[in-house]
Each structure stands twice: as structure tokens, then as C-alpha cells.
Design a protein around this motif. Structure first.
Motif, short mmCIF file in Angstrom:
data_model
loop_
_atom_site.label_atom_id
_atom_site.label_comp_id
_atom_site.label_asym_id
_atom_site.label_seq_id
_atom_site.Cartn_x
_atom_site.Cartn_y
_atom_site.Cartn_z
N THR A 35 0.86 -1.18 0.00
CA THR A 35 0.00 0.00 0.00
C THR A 35 0.89 1.24 0.00
O THR A 35 1.75 1.39 0.87
CB THR A 35 -0.92 0.01 1.23
OG1 THR A 35 -1.67 -1.20 1.24
CG2 THR A 35 -1.87 1.18 1.18
N VAL A 36 0.69 2.10 -1.00
CA VAL A 36 1.54 3.27 -1.18
C VAL A 36 0.66 4.51 -1.18
O VAL A 36 -0.43 4.51 -1.77
CB VAL A 36 2.30 3.17 -2.52
CG1 VAL A 36 3.16 4.39 -2.75
CG2 VAL A 36 3.14 1.92 -2.55
N ARG A 37 1.13 5.56 -0.52
CA ARG A 37 0.42 6.84 -0.56
C ARG A 37 1.01 7.68 -1.68
O ARG A 37 2.22 7.87 -1.76
CB ARG A 37 0.57 7.57 0.77
CG ARG A 37 -0.22 6.95 1.87
CD ARG A 37 -0.09 7.76 3.12
NE ARG A 37 -0.85 7.14 4.19
CZ ARG A 37 -0.61 7.32 5.46
NH1 ARG A 37 0.37 8.10 5.84
NH2 ARG A 37 -1.35 6.73 6.37
N VAL A 38 0.12 8.22 -2.52
CA VAL A 38 0.54 9.04 -3.64
C VAL A 38 -0.11 10.40 -3.50
O VAL A 38 -1.32 10.50 -3.27
CB VAL A 38 0.12 8.39 -4.98
CG1 VAL A 38 0.50 9.27 -6.15
CG2 VAL A 38 0.74 7.02 -5.12
N LYS A 39 0.72 11.46 -3.62
CA LYS A 39 0.18 12.82 -3.57
C LYS A 39 -0.24 13.25 -4.95
O LYS A 39 0.51 13.11 -5.92
CB LYS A 39 1.25 13.79 -3.05
CG LYS A 39 1.10 14.13 -1.61
CD LYS A 39 1.97 15.29 -1.23
CE LYS A 39 1.84 15.52 0.26
NZ LYS A 39 2.73 16.55 0.74
#
Length: 62
Positions: A35-39
Motif C-alpha cells: 500500500t503506497v500513498r501518492v500525492k
């Protein structure tokens, strides 16, 4: 949520476990999802499920 990579679409694969006596049972190989957070450009963050191999490729190309 599906077990699929957001970018590449990699999903589970199906195969057989084969014993010494040639008995076959089904097995599933699941992708190594992270799970990756992308701005985004507007400042909001979105969580995406991405395969580890895809992360390596993205890191190499950036």
C-alpha cells in the motif's frame, strides 16, 4: 478490494502443487502488493495497492 496491482494489473496466478506420487492440488500465487500513498497535484493523498516489482521499476526510472 481486489488483489491486483493498480498500475500493471498483476493479479493472482493459479497452478498445481505436484507431489512425488504425481498427485496434483491447486495453489494460488498472490502478488506481493504494497500500500503506497501518492500525492496528487491538488494536494490530496490517495492510497494505492502496487506490486513490489512495480515499485522497483518506478524507483529505477525516477
Amino acid at each position: 478490494m481486489a488483489r491486483k496491482c493498480f498500475f500493471t494489473g498483476k493479479g493472482p496466478m493459479v497452478g498445481n502443487n505436484v507431489s512425488h506420487a504425481n498427485n496434483k492440488t491447486k495453489k494460488r500465487s498472490l502478488p506481493n502488493l504494497r500500500t503506497v500513498r501518492v500525492k496528487l497535484e491538488d494536494g490530496t493523498t490517495v492510497k494505492l495497492r502496487v506490486a513490489a516489482s512495480t515499485l522497483r521499476t518506478m524507483k529505477k526510472r525516477s
